[in-house]
Design an enzyme around this catalytic site. Sequence first.
Site, PDB file in Angstrom:
ATOM      1  N   LYS A  76       0.736  -1.221   0.194  1.00  0.00           N
ATOM      2  CA  LYS A  76      -0.154   0.165  -0.030  1.00  0.00           C
ATOM      3  C   LYS A  76       0.843   1.357   0.090  1.00  0.00           C
ATOM      4  CE  LYS A  76      -3.895   2.009   2.626  1.00  0.00           C
ATOM      5  NZ  LYS A  76      -4.759   1.743   3.911  1.00  0.00           N
ATOM      6  N   SER A 171      -9.612   1.527   3.214  1.00  0.00           N
ATOM      7  CA  SER A 171      -9.080   2.520   2.213  1.00  0.00           C
ATOM      8  C   SER A 171      -7.994   1.581   1.531  1.00  0.00           C
ATOM      9  CB  SER A 171      -8.223   3.537   2.878  1.00  0.00           C
ATOM     10  OG  SER A 171      -7.331   2.937   3.939  1.00  0.00           O
ATOM     11  N   SER A 195      -9.492  -0.683   7.554  1.00  0.00           N
ATOM     12  CA  SER A 195      -9.221  -0.523   6.039  1.00  0.00           C
ATOM     13  C   SER A 195      -8.537  -1.593   5.242  1.00  0.00           C
ATOM     14  CB  SER A 195      -8.409   0.698   6.076  1.00  0.00           C
ATOM     15  OG  SER A 195      -8.880   1.982   6.333  1.00  0.00           O
TER      16      SER A 195
END
Length: 524
Positions: A76, A171, A195
């Site tokens: 990420k 997210s 997330s």
Amino acid sequence: MLGLTLREVSLALREGKVSPTELCQRCLHFIRKTKFLNAYVTVTEEIALKQAEQAEKRFLKGETLGPLDGIPIAVKDNFSTASIQTTCASQMLKGYIPPFNATVVQKLLDQGAVLMGKTNLDEFAMGSGSTDTIFGPVRNPWGYSRQYQERCAQNPEDTKDSSDWLITGGSSGGSAASVASLTCFASLGSDTGGSTRNPAAYCGVVGLKPTYGLLSRHGLIPLVNSMDVPGILTRSVHDAATVLGVLGGHDPKDSTTVPEPFKPFSLPDEIDVRNVCVGIPREYHAPGLSKEILAHWTKAAELFEKAGARVVEVSLPHTQHSIVCYHVLCTAEVASNMARFDGLEYGHRSTIDSSTEVMYASTRHEGFNDVVRGRILSGNYFLLKQNYDRYFVKAQKVRRLIANDFMKVFSSGVDVLLTPTTLSDAARYSEFIKEDNRTRSAQEDIFTQCANMAGLPAVTLPIALSERNLPISLQFIGQGFREKNLLTVAKWYEQQVKFPLIEFQDVADHVSEFPKTTKSASAF
């Protein structure tokens, strides 16, 4: 080959059925074919090929580093990566190149993992759809699956315009999409209120949020220091345990990691759940929970009972206050953490510089999107002197009550809690954006943020396809630092349900539909 689990492909590498370089090239080819998903913001092709070549040399010498050697992974884009752009999907950090690797990233590389690239996310990890990002939203791979397309063909009234795609959740939507689209075998996400688990549920992969303090946060650009945890996304529970074994342990660079040594563990293939007690929290029967997910939740409890496990209803009475409490604490810490981005010493700097104050204000207006600025304003309001006790201190007290609820349940003999992960299957983008980010986040985090508030481990795994042929997932919450027990129970259920692998339509049809990823990095 790309549809294998990490465990299976690691065995194939050791047996010589495929080489690390060939595997890397196949993943890079599929990354290019699925570029329309917008899962990656930076594809590190040259670095990946070099790492794969080094892994190949180790395999030829019989000197492999472990189960992750030669395995393609993704990270990420809020984890620092040396000499590779790390943006948090924000204008504020666009072009920022860290001089060091986050601890968890370095641990993966030390074990020979092959970094395919950095994945897309909501700006600074603030969101639940991976739609609020400067690189454009992430699309759910399941929206292009043969299973979903065939169901749409059978129900023309449900078929929308091709531009009305499915969201990934957030997210960590890019990380979930990268695993679900078969472009890597594991990815790193972050989990502050769900997330990692939310996009894992929508994209049909396993998402693990470890106990707070088990994994280092050093190099993870902070959102909420007291809740942030690196998350793990894989295609099986066993794979999640394997990656956890590499990442866990004390880090001198992160004082919140526990000093006790972490011992990697393996999960048994034959599992008996007759001595397991599964708790069903009555407060998780939340408004808006779809009938499908409720039915699968009930079915799961019945399956455990039939296997000899004890299933009991439990109460977590302060759950109803958790999402509001989470919002207060989250925004307060966001306001504190975002203060470092001032244009003077860190991040984007505005060219409007008639005075320091004007430059400071312009920088933050240009660098942050509306969502981030809104959370900063909320957090600063809660931290005002006249509001501090009424909001922030009270929220901290409620947080302790929430943690105590879990402690009481687990001390009563319950081993794991079984809950939904999301209210429904993945929404269409047009439906998702009808609500603002704050409202959506409150809805999407309803089942997940409690584990962050209490610092407990939780794992979500896909268990069935919905009527629309989209993934439905359930969540298991465990006791702190007892990931082995949690994942063992989750693996048993995974073995019972046998979730199907995604079957892609001709993804090449969609390649030109979406923005290009940023320029590939060339070297560490």
